[in-house]
Write a protein that holds these residues in place. Structure first.
Motif, PDB file in Angstrom:
ATOM      1  N   GLU A 193      32.686  41.010  39.960  1.00  0.00           N
ATOM      2  CA  GLU A 193      33.745  40.317  40.700  1.00  0.00           C
ATOM      3  C   GLU A 193      33.804  38.827  40.348  1.00  0.00           C
ATOM      4  O   GLU A 193      32.822  38.099  40.506  1.00  0.00           O
ATOM      5  CB  GLU A 193      33.481  40.475  42.199  1.00  0.00           C
ATOM      6  N   PRO A 194      34.977  38.333  39.873  1.00  0.00           N
ATOM      7  CA  PRO A 194      35.111  36.934  39.463  1.00  0.00           C
ATOM      8  C   PRO A 194      34.719  35.913  40.521  1.00  0.00           C
ATOM      9  O   PRO A 194      34.149  34.869  40.199  1.00  0.00           O
ATOM     10  CB  PRO A 194      36.604  36.820  39.121  1.00  0.00           C
ATOM     11  N   LYS A 197      31.254  34.910  40.315  1.00  0.00           N
ATOM     12  CA  LYS A 197      30.907  34.153  39.107  1.00  0.00           C
ATOM     13  C   LYS A 197      31.025  32.650  39.354  1.00  0.00           C
ATOM     14  O   LYS A 197      30.373  31.846  38.695  1.00  0.00           O
ATOM     15  CB  LYS A 197      31.818  34.563  37.945  1.00  0.00           C
ATOM     16  N   LYS A 210      37.695  30.877  39.148  1.00  0.00           N
ATOM     17  CA  LYS A 210      38.068  32.126  38.495  1.00  0.00           C
ATOM     18  C   LYS A 210      38.915  33.051  39.371  1.00  0.00           C
ATOM     19  O   LYS A 210      39.344  34.104  38.919  1.00  0.00           O
ATOM     20  CB  LYS A 210      36.809  32.842  38.000  1.00  0.00           C
ATOM     21  N   PHE A 228      42.072  34.652  35.139  1.00  0.00           N
ATOM     22  CA  PHE A 228      40.769  35.195  34.763  1.00  0.00           C
ATOM     23  C   PHE A 228      40.760  36.684  35.087  1.00  0.00           C
ATOM     24  O   PHE A 228      40.778  37.078  36.260  1.00  0.00           O
ATOM     25  CB  PHE A 228      39.658  34.480  35.532  1.00  0.00           C
ATOM     26  N   VAL A 229      40.774  37.524  34.049  1.00  0.00           N
ATOM     27  CA  VAL A 229      40.898  38.968  34.253  1.00  0.00           C
ATOM     28  C   VAL A 229      39.904  39.722  33.379  1.00  0.00           C
ATOM     29  O   VAL A 229      39.343  39.177  32.432  1.00  0.00           O
ATOM     30  CB  VAL A 229      42.335  39.454  33.932  1.00  0.00           C
ATOM     31  N   ASN A 230      39.725  40.986  33.704  1.00  0.00           N
ATOM     32  CA  ASN A 230      38.850  41.859  32.916  1.00  0.00           C
ATOM     33  C   ASN A 230      39.674  42.442  31.772  1.00  0.00           C
ATOM     34  O   ASN A 230      40.535  43.307  31.988  1.00  0.00           O
ATOM     35  CB  ASN A 230      38.298  42.969  33.806  1.00  0.00           C
ATOM     36  N   PHE A 241      35.452  40.057  31.215  1.00  0.00           N
ATOM     37  CA  PHE A 241      36.180  39.025  31.948  1.00  0.00           C
ATOM     38  C   PHE A 241      36.380  37.792  31.071  1.00  0.00           C
ATOM     39  O   PHE A 241      35.437  37.235  30.523  1.00  0.00           O
ATOM     40  CB  PHE A 241      35.404  38.626  33.209  1.00  0.00           C
TER      41      PHE A 241
END
Length: 353
Positions: A193-194, A197, A210, A228-230, A241
């Motif tokens: 999960e951003p 982070k 993020k 900010f994505v996977n 990510f």
């Protein structure tokens, strides 16, 4: 000098009880890893023990790690015979131990043991997490307590690049330091999960949030939207990510790398460009890292007032290139504005949502 992003590519419950999202009696809301543990409890990765506790401050064992990883990956946790002489079928984690060993996440030892009650350290955690999330990119770490020619160094470089954990301000990683259940939960949550982070950054970090979307104006009237994505695998290459930029119909990706020495923008399976040198102070010079020794930038201002369409910053750092190009960066926002040699604004932050 080129610096490359190399392509390389729980815990808290020992009993198979139903998942609970209620706060455990030993997990107060002010606990450092409260949100991460609650997040994993909702996912069923962490369950309470028979007494309702999760023991976030206890040092985690290899068996507990196997249970957490097994649940995370949806592996078969049914008790079974294992190839390890110290893990009987009756062991509560036998199924998960066999499964994570087979998957290569946490293997046994050459002497035929698994050592389920042995605790893990930060070095172990880096190796395990880099495998679990199939991390591909590395960021030079150069920690004085980590040999650069080892698998451990590579794993640490990966978790640094992925904002899963960081080192210490004295340029150490402390790979032998024991890891608690709460700390390992945080590593896993950051891999998933951003928003978590955001916690794996240095003090006064220049990295962007993020969880937010950043929009910038370009001189031709177009805009850049950064999220900010996977990023899915592409052409067999792992991305994970990253910051994804949309400019019209074009899309590209990048990452923000930061340690106690520098801040840089990095590009998939390519080099990274150093944008700041730490500590931030007027007169500080640094090479951008693009291989051309003439590309030396200088920090020419700190705590500058810079007006953007988004807002006016009073804590901006000004960097000037040899050609007179200037860009401005602010803690928590990365680059906020750029001005070319003729004084024209060529890049400017317009919104953060």
């Amino acid at each position: 000098m080129k610096k490359l992003m190399a392509p390389i590519a729980i815990v808290l419950a020992l009993f198979l009880l139903g998942s609970s999202v209620q706060a455990a009696p030993d997990l107060p809301k002010n606990h450092r890893y409260y949100e991460e543990i609650q997040y994993l409890m909702k996912k069923g990765v962490i369950n309470e023990e028979s007494d309702g506790k999760v023991r976030p401050n206890a040092v985690i064992t290899r068996a507990e790690v196997a249970v957490m990883i097994g649940r995370l990956k949806g592996l078969d946790g049914k008790k079974k015979d294992t190839k390890f002489k110290d893990v009987k079928k009756s062991h509560y984690a036998s199924g998960y131990i066999a499964a994570v060993d087979k998957a290569g996440y946490l293997k046994g030892y050459k002497d035929g043991t698994y050592r389920p009650n042995q605790t893990i350290n930060r070095g172990d955690a880096a190796l395990i997490v880099s495998r679990v999330f199939d991390l591909a990119f590395t960021f030079n770490n150069e920690f004085k307590d980590v040999r650069s020619d080892t698998a451990l160094s590579e794993a640490i470089a990966k978790v640094l690049a992925a904002n899963i954990t960081i080192g210490y301000s004295d340029n150490t990683f402390r790979p032998k330091a024991k890891v608690t259940r709460g700390e390992f939960a945080a590593f896993i949550a950051r891999g998933l999960e951003p928003k978590f982070k955001n916690d794996a950054v240095i003090k006064n970090s220049y990295q962007k949030d993020k969880t937010k979307t950043y929009t910038y104006a370009r001189p031709d009237g177009s805009t850049e939207v950064h999220r900010f994505v996977n990023v899915p695998k592409r052409d067999g290459l792992t991305f994970g990510f990253m910051w994804t930029v949309k400019v019209g119909n074009d899309v590209y990706e990048y990452m923000e790398f930061e340690n106690y020495k520098l801040f840089a923008f990095a590009y998939p399976y390519s080099e990274y460009d150093q944008a700041l040198a730490y500590p931030v102070k007027v007169g500080q010079k640094f090479n951008t890292g693009l291989g051309d020794e003439t590309l030396i930038n200088t920090i020419t201002g700190v705590n500058k007032t810079v007006k953007t369409r988004y807002k006016t910053f009073t804590n901006a750092t000004e960097v000037t290139t040899k050609t007179g190009f200037k860009y401005y960066m602010a803690p928590g926002f990365a680059t906020i504005k750029s001005i070319d040699e003729k004084g024209r604004v060529v890049f400017e932050l317009t919104s953060v949502k």
